[in-house]
Design a protein around this motif. Structure first.
Motif, PDB file in Angstrom:
ATOM      1  N   HIS A  77       0.755  -1.265  -0.001  1.00 56.15           N
ATOM      2  CA  HIS A  77       0.088   0.019  -0.055  1.00 56.15           C
ATOM      3  C   HIS A  77       0.901   1.292  -0.053  1.00 56.15           C
ATOM      4  O   HIS A  77       0.703   2.155  -0.469  1.00 56.15           O
ATOM      5  CB  HIS A  77      -0.915   0.228   1.174  1.00 56.15           C
ATOM      6  N   PRO A  81      -0.250   3.567  -3.364  1.00 54.60           N
ATOM      7  CA  PRO A  81      -1.623   3.760  -2.613  1.00 54.60           C
ATOM      8  C   PRO A  81      -2.871   3.771  -3.444  1.00 54.60           C
ATOM      9  O   PRO A  81      -3.698   3.033  -2.911  1.00 54.60           O
ATOM     10  CB  PRO A  81      -1.367   5.104  -1.734  1.00 54.60           C
ATOM     11  N   GLN A  82      -2.670   4.493  -4.491  1.00 52.91           N
ATOM     12  CA  GLN A  82      -3.906   4.645  -5.259  1.00 52.91           C
ATOM     13  C   GLN A  82      -4.355   3.126  -5.931  1.00 52.91           C
ATOM     14  O   GLN A  82      -5.671   2.735  -6.050  1.00 52.91           O
ATOM     15  CB  GLN A  82      -3.980   5.559  -6.458  1.00 52.91           C
ATOM     16  N   PHE A  84      -3.324   0.376  -4.850  1.00 51.15           N
ATOM     17  CA  PHE A  84      -3.900  -0.631  -3.769  1.00 51.15           C
ATOM     18  C   PHE A  84      -5.390  -0.268  -3.331  1.00 51.15           C
ATOM     19  O   PHE A  84      -6.298  -1.260  -3.010  1.00 51.15           O
ATOM     20  CB  PHE A  84      -3.060  -0.402  -2.729  1.00 51.15           C
ATOM     21  N   ASN A  85      -5.603   1.167  -3.243  1.00 50.92           N
ATOM     22  CA  ASN A  85      -7.133   1.269  -2.977  1.00 50.92           C
ATOM     23  C   ASN A  85      -8.025   1.043  -3.776  1.00 50.92           C
ATOM     24  O   ASN A  85      -9.175   0.497  -3.569  1.00 50.92           O
ATOM     25  CB  ASN A  85      -7.063   2.716  -2.848  1.00 50.92           C
ATOM     26  N   ILE A  86      -7.820   0.996  -5.129  1.00 52.29           N
ATOM     27  CA  ILE A  86      -8.702   0.574  -6.149  1.00 52.29           C
ATOM     28  C   ILE A  86      -8.758  -0.955  -6.162  1.00 52.29           C
ATOM     29  O   ILE A  86      -9.994  -1.215  -6.147  1.00 52.29           O
ATOM     30  CB  ILE A  86      -8.198   0.998  -7.483  1.00 52.29           C
ATOM     31  N   GLU A  88      -8.846  -2.686  -3.541  1.00 55.79           N
ATOM     32  CA  GLU A  88      -9.422  -2.922  -2.440  1.00 55.79           C
ATOM     33  C   GLU A  88     -11.064  -2.562  -2.414  1.00 55.79           C
ATOM     34  O   GLU A  88     -11.835  -3.126  -2.050  1.00 55.79           O
ATOM     35  CB  GLU A  88      -8.974  -2.069  -1.109  1.00 55.79           C
ATOM     36  N   GLU A  89     -11.320  -1.616  -3.244  1.00 54.39           N
ATOM     37  CA  GLU A  89     -12.584  -1.120  -3.518  1.00 54.39           C
ATOM     38  C   GLU A  89     -13.297  -2.291  -4.430  1.00 54.39           C
ATOM     39  O   GLU A  89     -14.375  -2.592  -4.003  1.00 54.39           O
ATOM     40  CB  GLU A  89     -12.649   0.343  -4.385  1.00 54.39           C
ATOM     41  N   MET A  90     -12.597  -2.725  -5.567  1.00 50.78           N
ATOM     42  CA  MET A  90     -13.331  -3.820  -6.147  1.00 50.78           C
ATOM     43  C   MET A  90     -13.419  -5.070  -5.359  1.00 50.78           C
ATOM     44  O   MET A  90     -14.372  -5.672  -5.751  1.00 50.78           O
ATOM     45  CB  MET A  90     -12.398  -4.312  -7.288  1.00 50.78           C
ATOM     46  N   LYS A  91     -12.447  -5.253  -4.474  1.00 50.66           N
ATOM     47  CA  LYS A  91     -12.536  -6.387  -3.614  1.00 50.66           C
ATOM     48  C   LYS A  91     -13.951  -6.517  -2.891  1.00 50.66           C
ATOM     49  O   LYS A  91     -14.598  -7.435  -2.602  1.00 50.66           O
ATOM     50  CB  LYS A  91     -11.190  -6.546  -2.715  1.00 50.66           C
ATOM     51  N   ILE A  92     -14.080  -5.187  -2.333  1.00 51.55           N
ATOM     52  CA  ILE A  92     -15.333  -5.047  -1.674  1.00 51.55           C
ATOM     53  C   ILE A  92     -16.601  -5.033  -2.392  1.00 51.55           C
ATOM     54  O   ILE A  92     -17.566  -5.879  -1.850  1.00 51.55           O
ATOM     55  CB  ILE A  92     -15.592  -3.556  -0.852  1.00 51.55           C
ATOM     56  N   ALA A  93     -16.488  -4.520  -3.536  1.00 51.87           N
ATOM     57  CA  ALA A  93     -17.608  -4.669  -4.363  1.00 51.87           C
ATOM     58  C   ALA A  93     -18.044  -6.228  -4.786  1.00 51.87           C
ATOM     59  O   ALA A  93     -19.249  -6.826  -4.946  1.00 51.87           O
ATOM     60  CB  ALA A  93     -17.470  -3.859  -5.709  1.00 51.87           C
ATOM     61  N   GLN A 139      -9.995   1.725 -12.366  1.00 52.23           N
ATOM     62  CA  GLN A 139     -10.868   0.911 -11.717  1.00 52.23           C
ATOM     63  C   GLN A 139     -11.695   0.028 -12.677  1.00 52.23           C
ATOM     64  O   GLN A 139     -11.869  -1.212 -12.260  1.00 52.23           O
ATOM     65  CB  GLN A 139     -11.767   2.040 -11.021  1.00 52.23           C
ATOM     66  N   LEU A 240     -19.751  -4.536 -11.522  1.00 54.44           N
ATOM     67  CA  LEU A 240     -18.987  -4.206 -10.393  1.00 54.44           C
ATOM     68  C   LEU A 240     -18.916  -2.720 -10.303  1.00 54.44           C
ATOM     69  O   LEU A 240     -19.170  -2.170  -9.157  1.00 54.44           O
ATOM     70  CB  LEU A 240     -17.663  -4.954 -10.079  1.00 54.44           C
ATOM     71  N   THR A 241     -18.556  -1.956 -11.161  1.00 57.90           N
ATOM     72  CA  THR A 241     -18.259  -0.541 -10.831  1.00 57.90           C
ATOM     73  C   THR A 241     -19.532   0.041 -11.435  1.00 57.90           C
ATOM     74  O   THR A 241     -19.441   1.223 -10.979  1.00 57.90           O
ATOM     75  CB  THR A 241     -17.097  -0.138 -12.045  1.00 57.90           C
TER      76      THR A 241
ATOM     77  N   GLU B 122      -6.677  11.087  -1.353  1.00 59.07           N
ATOM     78  CA  GLU B 122      -6.525   9.947  -1.847  1.00 59.07           C
ATOM     79  C   GLU B 122      -7.437   8.867  -1.092  1.00 59.07           C
ATOM     80  O   GLU B 122      -8.198   8.156  -1.438  1.00 59.07           O
ATOM     81  CB  GLU B 122      -5.278   9.426  -2.336  1.00 59.07           C
ATOM     82  N   SER B 126     -10.861   7.162  -1.638  1.00 57.89           N
ATOM     83  CA  SER B 126     -11.155   5.699  -1.747  1.00 57.89           C
ATOM     84  C   SER B 126     -12.023   5.127  -0.707  1.00 57.89           C
ATOM     85  O   SER B 126     -12.756   4.129  -1.057  1.00 57.89           O
ATOM     86  CB  SER B 126      -9.389   5.057  -1.552  1.00 57.89           C
ATOM     87  N   ARG B 130     -15.053   3.303  -1.407  1.00 56.10           N
ATOM     88  CA  ARG B 130     -15.582   1.682  -0.595  1.00 56.10           C
ATOM     89  C   ARG B 130     -16.775   1.658   0.012  1.00 56.10           C
ATOM     90  O   ARG B 130     -17.591   0.461  -0.064  1.00 56.10           O
ATOM     91  CB  ARG B 130     -14.325   1.625   0.444  1.00 56.10           C
ATOM     92  N   PHE B 133     -19.364   1.043  -2.581  1.00 57.80           N
ATOM     93  CA  PHE B 133     -19.409  -0.162  -3.098  1.00 57.80           C
ATOM     94  C   PHE B 133     -19.989  -1.408  -2.169  1.00 57.80           C
ATOM     95  O   PHE B 133     -20.201  -2.457  -2.467  1.00 57.80           O
ATOM     96  CB  PHE B 133     -17.805  -0.672  -3.605  1.00 57.80           C
ATOM     97  N   GLN B 136     -23.528  -0.856  -2.151  1.00 59.41           N
ATOM     98  CA  GLN B 136     -23.922  -1.547  -3.290  1.00 59.41           C
ATOM     99  C   GLN B 136     -24.149  -3.226  -3.230  1.00 59.41           C
ATOM    100  O   GLN B 136     -25.090  -3.706  -3.422  1.00 59.41           O
ATOM    101  CB  GLN B 136     -22.946  -1.407  -4.637  1.00 59.41           C
ATOM    102  N   SER B 137     -22.812  -3.952  -2.761  1.00 52.19           N
ATOM    103  CA  SER B 137     -22.986  -5.245  -2.450  1.00 52.19           C
ATOM    104  C   SER B 137     -23.882  -5.508  -1.264  1.00 52.19           C
ATOM    105  O   SER B 137     -24.556  -6.686  -1.394  1.00 52.19           O
ATOM    106  CB  SER B 137     -21.347  -5.707  -2.188  1.00 52.19           C
TER     107      SER B 137
END
Lengths: 408, 185
Positions: A77, A81-82, A84-86, A88-93, A139, A240-241, B122, B126, B130, B133, B136-137
């Motif tokens: 991270h 960082p960016q 990594f954050n993206i 993680e966002e998709m992991k959550i979605a 993303q 997802l997005t 950032e 993010s 999060r 998302f 959403q989930s």
């Protein structure tokens, strides 16, 4: 979602069985060709052993081998960082566990996902991709890769890639040894064929044909299924997005890129990437059958014409509209669930806003300088400088001749 | 005798299908709970980021005390929220306060050039992603679960074991819904 994953698993098994069959048949014929009709089983056993060893290694550490072959480096991270954050966002979605993240130090923009299961998955992106894409686009690409993990494409690609690799390997070894031994002494394969010379020659011909055809067959099978999976991963990314434009514009940027071809790539690893890493000059000559990826322009068009929503059904409708084929999405996923599209992220909106702001500032400046504004029937706004003396003007877009209002 | 066997067979099949449906319902409910805990984790992340953000920005923006107060107030209200509808409202207000803050930041170029602040920005954007998302989930899972509970025949089993409908998590944000109007006359 579950139906799609199940169908993918089923397809993977069918493909593995077909490829295993091809591999074993190849081993059988080569055994006969090398050492006579009794030796077919020996060839069979050798082929099985080679396949087992390769399958074991690929199952235990295939992803590590592939990552090492692409010269990927694992990052944390703090370094990116960016990115990594993206991820993680998709992991959550997607509700998956966090994949490992790798960067490939290469200027060509591309990305892939690999691993045995969602628990041991990795996502790799090139440095070129990070440099060129904005947050929304990145993303979209990450969502495409996460969809490969979600749809269980990664195990299939790893296993099928290794299987294809072993078929290619065995045929190559055979054909080369044929070539060299026919140049030198013929002792090697004539020793077994003492009894029936003609039969041995026929078997030899069959073996050569098999050695040439088997890799081609295996590749066609592999490529056919990987194209379909690319479309499905695009559909998954849109879902997802909720923002298909992100991936569409990323694909557009990647397609328009002119940097040299990705360095560490070969036929076996090519289908893993988000776009075909082999450059267009080569790809255009190949027919549809042998390309690993659907045409990129078509993928962009499909994503862009998803105007009503971001579900699999919306993607499927859009796919049929663009390609005039029937759907590629399994029927059970076509339930009419309503998945609303999302607005652009803050960064893209800011860019848009900046564009309109610049235009508005320009208009204000012109107004101060006594420009005349005139809206043509075609919708174009003409901005006429005060030193323009004629009383008629031609619209640059629709070529209509317009009367200028008399000022003062 | 045969009639008895047939009746017994039907009964066994019924019991098994009830068990099957029950297990599906439990799995879906666990998924809903898991998705909710994901939202919780991200909301907590948002709450933890705010003091840092305020601390970094304060040195540059001495005249914006009102903005900071709005954020801190919204944060403490969001952290104290109990029920899901309450939390929806409070978090929506916090999101609104944060986006107002980000607009104000545009007027402070020195702050925008601060590396520490850029990193925090950032992280904040993010975190906002999060949250949306995760929401959403969560809402997807709630939809599956509610559909299963209300549709025949699983609704019978759901009623037998008291599975109840779940609320969606909507962030109330009035500012986002209103499109900005620009006029030149």
């Amino acid at each position: 979602m579950w139906e799609l994953i199940r169908a993918n698993k089923r397809n993977s098994i069918v493909l593995m069985v077909l490829m295993a069959g091809t591999l074993l048949l190849l081993g059988y014929f080569l055994g006969i060709a090398f050492a006579g009709p009794q030796a077919g089983y020996i060839g069979l056993i050798i082929a099985t052993v080679i396949w087992l060893v390769l399958a074991m290694t690929s199952f235990m550490g295939g992803d590590q081998i592939l990552l090492a072959a692409s010269k990927a480096k694992r990052v944390t991270h703090d370094e990116y960082p960016q990115l990594f954050n993206i991820v993680e966002e998709m992991k959550i979605a997607s509700g998956l566990p966090m994949p490992r993240i790798y960067i490939i130090p290469d200027p060509a923009p591309n990305a892939f996902a690999t691993g045995r299961s969602p628990q041991s998955a990795s996502v790799a992106v090139t440095a070129g991709l990070l440099g060129r894409l904005n947050r929304d686009e990145l993303q979209g690409v990450i969502a495409h890769e996460i969809s490969h993990i979600l749809h269980r494409d990664i195990l299939y690609v790893t296993l099928a890639g290794i299987m294809l690799g072993s078929i290619v390997l065995i045929s190559q070894v055979f054909l080369r040894s044929m070539f060299y031994s026919s140049m030198g002494s013929r002792r090697r394969y004539s020793s077994g064929g003492k009894g029936g010379g003609q039969g041995a020659i026929i078997m030899l011909v069959v073996a050569i044909v098999a050695a040439i055809l088997a890799p081609i067959m295996a590749q066609l099978l592999y490529f056919a299924l990987s194209r379909r999976r690319e479309y499905l991963a695009d559909a998954g990314a849109a879902r997802l997005t909720r923002y298909p434009e992100g991936l569409a514009s990323a694909l557009e940027k990647i397609a328009g890129d002119t940097s040299p071809q990705l360095a560490a790539v070969n036929k076996v690893t090519a289908p893993m990437y988000i776009v075909n890493p082999f450059k267009k000059a080569k790809a255009r000559k190949l027919s549809d059958l042998t390309s690993t990826h659907p045409p990129i322009s078509e993928r962009i068009k499909i994503l862009r014409s998803m105007s009503s929503g971001a579900s699999f059904k919306d993607y499927s409708d859009s796919y049929s509209r663009i390609t005039h084929h029937k759907t590629i999405v399994p029927a059970a996923e076509l339930t009419a669930e309503a998945v609303a599209l999302r607005q652009a992220g803050a960064e893209a909106k800011k860019q848009q806003r900046r564009g309109t702001q610049m235009r508005q500032v320009g208009d204000i400046m012109r107004q101060i300088n006594h420009f005349v504004f005139l809206t043509c029937l075609c919708g174009l706004k003409l901005k006429i400088p005060p030193n323009y003396k004629a009383d008629k003007i031609k619209c640059p877009r629709c070529k209509r001749v317009l009367d200028l209002p008399k000022s003062g | 005798m045969t009639a008895l066997i047939i009746v017994a067979a039907i009964l066994v099949m019924l019991v098994f299908s009830v068990i099957g449906v029950y297990n599906v319902l439990v799995r879906l409910r666990n998924q809903v709970n898991n998705a909710w805990s994901q939202i919780d984790v991200q909301l907590k992340r948002r709450h933890d980021l705010i003091p840092n953000l305020v601390e970094t920005a304060k040195g540059y923006m001495q005249h914006e005390r009102g903005t900071f107060e709005a954020i801190t107030d919204a944060r403490s209200r969001a952290m104290g929220a109990g029920t899901i509808p309450e939390a929806s409202k409070a978090e929506g207000a916090l999101g609104e306060a944060l986006s107002k803050f980000m607009l104000v930041v545009e007027n402070y170029p020195d702050l925008k050039a601060n590396q520490n602040f850029l990193a925090l920005q950032e992280e904040l954007s993010s975190t906002e992603n999060r949250i949306s998302f995760a929401r959403q989930s969560y809402n997807d899972q709630v939809l599956f679960f509610n559909n299963k509970i209300q549709m025949f025949p699983s609704n019978i089993v759901a009623n037998m074991f008291n599975f109840s409908k779940r609320d969606f998590f909507e962030l109330e944000n009035a500012a986002e819904r209103e499109a900005p109007k620009v006029s030149f006359n």
